[in-house]
Design a protein around this motif. Sequence first.
Motif, mmCIF file in Angstrom:
data_model
loop_
_atom_site.group_PDB
_atom_site.id
_atom_site.type_symbol
_atom_site.label_atom_id
_atom_site.label_comp_id
_atom_site.label_asym_id
_atom_site.label_seq_id
_atom_site.Cartn_x
_atom_site.Cartn_y
_atom_site.Cartn_z
ATOM 1 N N GLY A 174 30.971 49.552 48.191
ATOM 2 C CA GLY A 174 31.704 48.303 48.151
ATOM 3 C C GLY A 174 32.249 47.950 49.513
ATOM 4 N N LEU A 175 32.912 46.806 49.586
ATOM 5 C CA LEU A 175 33.519 46.374 50.841
ATOM 6 C C LEU A 175 34.539 45.279 50.553
ATOM 7 N N VAL A 176 35.427 45.072 51.507
ATOM 8 C CA VAL A 176 36.434 44.031 51.346
ATOM 9 C C VAL A 176 35.827 42.712 51.829
ATOM 10 N N VAL A 177 35.990 41.667 51.044
ATOM 11 C CA VAL A 177 35.415 40.368 51.403
ATOM 12 C C VAL A 177 36.497 39.293 51.393
ATOM 13 N N PRO A 178 36.279 38.232 52.180
ATOM 14 C CA PRO A 178 37.237 37.121 52.136
ATOM 15 C C PRO A 178 37.034 36.330 50.840
ATOM 16 N N VAL A 179 38.064 35.680 50.373
ATOM 17 C CA VAL A 179 37.910 34.880 49.153
ATOM 18 C C VAL A 179 38.503 33.495 49.308
ATOM 19 N N SER A 180 37.752 32.520 48.907
ATOM 20 C CA SER A 180 38.288 31.171 48.733
ATOM 21 C C SER A 180 38.236 30.934 47.239
ATOM 22 N N LEU A 181 38.725 29.782 46.819
ATOM 23 C CA LEU A 181 38.664 29.475 45.393
ATOM 24 C C LEU A 181 37.207 29.483 44.915
ATOM 25 N N ALA A 182 36.322 28.859 45.710
ATOM 26 C CA ALA A 182 34.914 28.794 45.314
ATOM 27 C C ALA A 182 34.306 30.190 45.224
ATOM 28 N N ALA A 183 34.592 31.004 46.230
ATOM 29 C CA ALA A 183 34.025 32.356 46.228
ATOM 30 C C ALA A 183 34.591 33.159 45.068
ATOM 31 N N SER A 184 35.877 33.003 44.835
ATOM 32 C CA SER A 184 36.518 33.735 43.761
ATOM 33 C C SER A 184 35.856 33.412 42.421
ATOM 34 N N GLN A 185 35.582 32.124 42.224
ATOM 35 C CA GLN A 185 34.952 31.727 40.962
ATOM 36 C C GLN A 185 33.523 32.255 40.884
ATOM 37 N N ALA A 186 32.789 32.140 41.994
ATOM 38 C CA ALA A 186 31.407 32.618 41.988
ATOM 39 C C ALA A 186 31.336 34.130 41.759
ATOM 40 N N LEU A 187 32.385 34.829 42.193
ATOM 41 C CA LEU A 187 32.388 36.284 42.045
ATOM 42 C C LEU A 187 32.927 36.736 40.688
ATOM 43 N N GLY A 188 33.329 35.762 39.884
ATOM 44 C CA GLY A 188 33.801 36.100 38.550
ATOM 45 C C GLY A 188 35.252 36.522 38.488
ATOM 46 N N PHE A 189 36.021 36.164 39.536
ATOM 47 C CA PHE A 189 37.437 36.527 39.515
ATOM 48 C C PHE A 189 38.318 35.356 39.081
ATOM 49 N N GLY A 190 37.706 34.264 38.710
ATOM 50 C CA GLY A 190 38.499 33.113 38.293
ATOM 51 C C GLY A 190 39.205 32.480 39.470
ATOM 52 N N GLY A 191 40.403 31.983 39.240
ATOM 53 C CA GLY A 191 41.075 31.197 40.276
ATOM 54 C C GLY A 191 42.042 31.973 41.133
ATOM 55 N N ARG A 192 41.774 33.225 41.365
ATOM 56 C CA ARG A 192 42.757 33.965 42.155
ATOM 57 C C ARG A 192 42.695 33.551 43.617
ATOM 58 N N LEU A 193 43.806 33.719 44.290
ATOM 59 C CA LEU A 193 43.877 33.196 45.649
ATOM 60 C C LEU A 193 44.168 34.254 46.696
ATOM 61 N N ASP A 194 43.783 35.453 46.450
ATOM 62 C CA ASP A 194 43.979 36.476 47.482
ATOM 63 C C ASP A 194 43.162 36.079 48.711
ATOM 64 N N PRO A 195 43.663 36.376 49.898
ATOM 65 C CA PRO A 195 42.856 36.065 51.083
ATOM 66 C C PRO A 195 41.644 36.982 51.180
ATOM 67 N N SER A 196 41.734 38.152 50.569
ATOM 68 C CA SER A 196 40.585 39.046 50.589
ATOM 69 C C SER A 196 40.654 39.921 49.353
ATOM 70 N N ILE A 197 39.507 40.479 49.028
ATOM 71 C CA ILE A 197 39.471 41.301 47.826
ATOM 72 C C ILE A 197 38.457 42.410 48.041
ATOM 73 N N LEU A 198 38.703 43.517 47.399
ATOM 74 C CA LEU A 198 37.746 44.606 47.490
ATOM 75 C C LEU A 198 36.652 44.363 46.461
ATOM 76 N N LEU A 199 35.443 44.271 46.938
ATOM 77 C CA LEU A 199 34.315 44.068 46.044
ATOM 78 C C LEU A 199 33.733 45.441 45.734
ATOM 79 N N ALA A 200 34.107 45.982 44.596
ATOM 80 C CA ALA A 200 33.592 47.302 44.228
ATOM 81 C C ALA A 200 32.266 47.097 43.516
ATOM 82 N N CYS A 201 31.301 47.931 43.824
ATOM 83 C CA CYS A 201 29.954 47.711 43.292
ATOM 84 C C CYS A 201 29.505 48.869 42.419
#
Length: 288
Positions: A78-105
């Motif tokens: 995995g790796l830490v990725v930046p998140v926008s609203l669009a990315a958050s939704q595409a990644l299945g995290f809904g509307g969260r607004l963290d500036p970054s998130i750990l993408l565990a795979c």
Amino acid sequence: MLSLFALHKSNRFVHVSEVERGLACDCRCAVCGEPVIARQGELREHHFAHSSNADPCASSYESDLHRFAKRVIIEARGLVVPVSLAASQALGFGGRLDPSILLACTDIEEEVDVGNRRPDLLAATTAGVNVAIEVAYSSFCSAEKCHAYEQLQMPALEIDLRAFTPTAFDVVKVTHAILEDVAGKTWLWPENIEAQTPGELSAENAPKQHFLLEEIVTIQGRWISVKELPSGDIAIKAVRYDPDVVSVVRTVARAHSGRYREAYHNWVIPRFRAQAARLQLRAIASAA
Ligand SMILES: [Zn+2]
């Protein structure tokens, strides 16, 4: 050009700074398979040389860098990725607004064809989303790449490693840039994440949710997530189950009046102890 990488007998693709000097490096040439010697002398740049003294095999630093980056992500799962609203939704995290998130795979594959592209890695996240990962050293964010992923509606991340030229290559820094830093990471789709910060999201679109800041503390390559809750308390947890890391988390949590939340598999530390707990985790990380 001198060869900076070789294949360790464990099959790990290694940089010359990661191995012992000389034949004790236990490595073979990644091109021809001949045993190599790690030359780590004072005069020349450190490199691998064929044990037979034959001329170095032709290799490309750019493809070696790609191979190294893939190794790092696969090993970390995995790796830490930046998140926008669009990315958050595409990644299945809904509307969260963290500036970054750990993408565990759960699964990461190399060189798989998706549509007309072959990303360096295709990762399946724990949320069940496929994410393409591209490492970039000389060509970046082309419209063609973005368009390809848009058509596939597949989140695709590009990691910019141009700063790491052969002489600037430093295993710790490169690994940090790949795994934990988000500065060089851009979403090819959904696009333009780098231009978007949570503050720029329009008020109507933004869910009414507090801004949760997450810090990733790394202990011997394993991650502990430290997340600030709206109350100011912090939630800490081992990102993936690992007995040693779980035990570190438990010890630190108990020392700072933490309580375990079964449903979230995390410990919540009250805000008046939050900073002390955070500092203790960082201290353990830097001592490890
Ligand atoms: Zn060779």
